[in-house]
Each structure stands twice: as C-alpha cells, then as structure tokens.
Design a protein around this motif. Structure first.
Motif, mmCIF file in Angstrom:
data_model
loop_
_atom_site.group_PDB
_atom_site.id
_atom_site.type_symbol
_atom_site.label_atom_id
_atom_site.label_comp_id
_atom_site.label_asym_id
_atom_site.label_seq_id
_atom_site.Cartn_x
_atom_site.Cartn_y
_atom_site.Cartn_z
ATOM 1 N N GLU A 4 57.526 50.841 6.813
ATOM 2 C CA GLU A 4 58.866 50.770 6.229
ATOM 3 C C GLU A 4 59.672 52.002 6.612
ATOM 4 O O GLU A 4 59.185 53.131 6.515
ATOM 5 C CB GLU A 4 58.814 50.650 4.711
ATOM 6 N N LYS B 92 63.189 53.654 5.545
ATOM 7 C CA LYS B 92 64.287 53.624 4.575
ATOM 8 C C LYS B 92 65.428 54.473 5.108
ATOM 9 O O LYS B 92 65.226 55.628 5.496
ATOM 10 C CB LYS B 92 63.826 54.165 3.224
ATOM 11 N N THR C 100 64.897 49.169 5.402
ATOM 12 C CA THR C 100 65.516 49.073 4.088
ATOM 13 C C THR C 100 66.740 49.979 4.067
ATOM 14 O O THR C 100 66.664 51.138 4.493
ATOM 15 C CB THR C 100 64.527 49.503 2.980
ATOM 16 N N SER D 191 69.159 45.904 0.525
ATOM 17 C CA SER D 191 68.205 44.882 0.958
ATOM 18 C C SER D 191 67.385 45.389 2.147
ATOM 19 O O SER D 191 67.575 46.495 2.624
ATOM 20 C CB SER D 191 68.914 43.572 1.308
ATOM 21 N N SER D 192 66.468 44.534 2.589
ATOM 22 C CA SER D 192 65.542 44.881 3.674
ATOM 23 C C SER D 192 65.437 43.731 4.658
ATOM 24 O O SER D 192 65.720 42.587 4.317
ATOM 25 C CB SER D 192 64.139 45.159 3.112
#
Length: 121
Positions: A38, A40, A64, A87-88
């Motif tokens: 992930e 961010k 994200t 959102s992602s």
C-alpha cells in the motif's frame, strides 16, 4: 450578473467534459489485491506529499489518497490509475517507464502544478 451566469455555465461545461472519456481501471485479482503493497498519498491544495513513487514492473500496489486540504483525485492514465480522495485502487504495473501522476479534480489556480511521478522499474 450576466457575466456571472456565463462564468458558471463555462465552469459546469468544463467539469462535464473532464468527466467524459475516462478509461475503466484495470481489473486486479482479489487475492493479489490482499497482498498488495500500500502506498498512501496525502493531497493538500496544489501538492501531493510524495513527488516520486518507485514500484517494480509486475508489482501489485494499492494506492490510497487522503485529502488533507481541498478536494483532490489522482490519475496516471497509462497505468489505469484513477483515485478520488478518501478511496483506494489496486493496480498491477504492467509496463516500465516514468508516468505522470496528476490531480484529477480541478482544485483551483495551482491545479496544473499538482503533479508527481510514478517510476516503474
């Protein structure tokens, strides 16, 4: 008063045209998505907190986006990435190169300068 009406109509037309022609994001296997790295990214007016993001070809990555200030999105068309704030989206990088990551929601005077790079190695 008429100038204000014309300006509002022009803005609405630009927003409507900006929404047209969007490509569908590339589908990602659900199992691969669960194991994705992930990344961010935080957006504030006219700036992403990361200027350069490096990933490997074939790597599955969950992007994200968090909006700290203002309303923003992020898009890298060549990678099929299009995320709205809060959102992602998970993608698998299928080609190498350097790709522009741009704000996808018109956010004001500095909108055109809101750019980062995704480097796929």
């Amino acid at each position: 008063m008429r100038k204000v009406g014309l300006a509002m109509a022009a803005i609405m037309l630009m927003l409507a045209l900006a929404a047209c022609g969007k490509e569908e994001p590339k589908a990602v296997d659900t199992a691969a998505s669960a194991n994705a790295r992930e990344i961010k990214i935080t957006a504030q007016n006219f700036d992403f907190d990361q200027k350069e993001i490096r990933i490997k070809k074939g790597e599955t990555v969950k992007f994200t986006l968090e909006n700290k200030e203002g309303m923003h999105g992020m898009e890298a068309k060549e990678l099929g990435l299009n995320v709205k704030g809060g959102s992602s989206q998970t993608i698998t990088a299928d080609k190498t190169g350097t790709f522009n990551l741009k704000c996808s929601i018109i956010c004001g005077a500095g909108h055109g300068n809101m750019v980062s790079k995704i480097i796929v190695e």
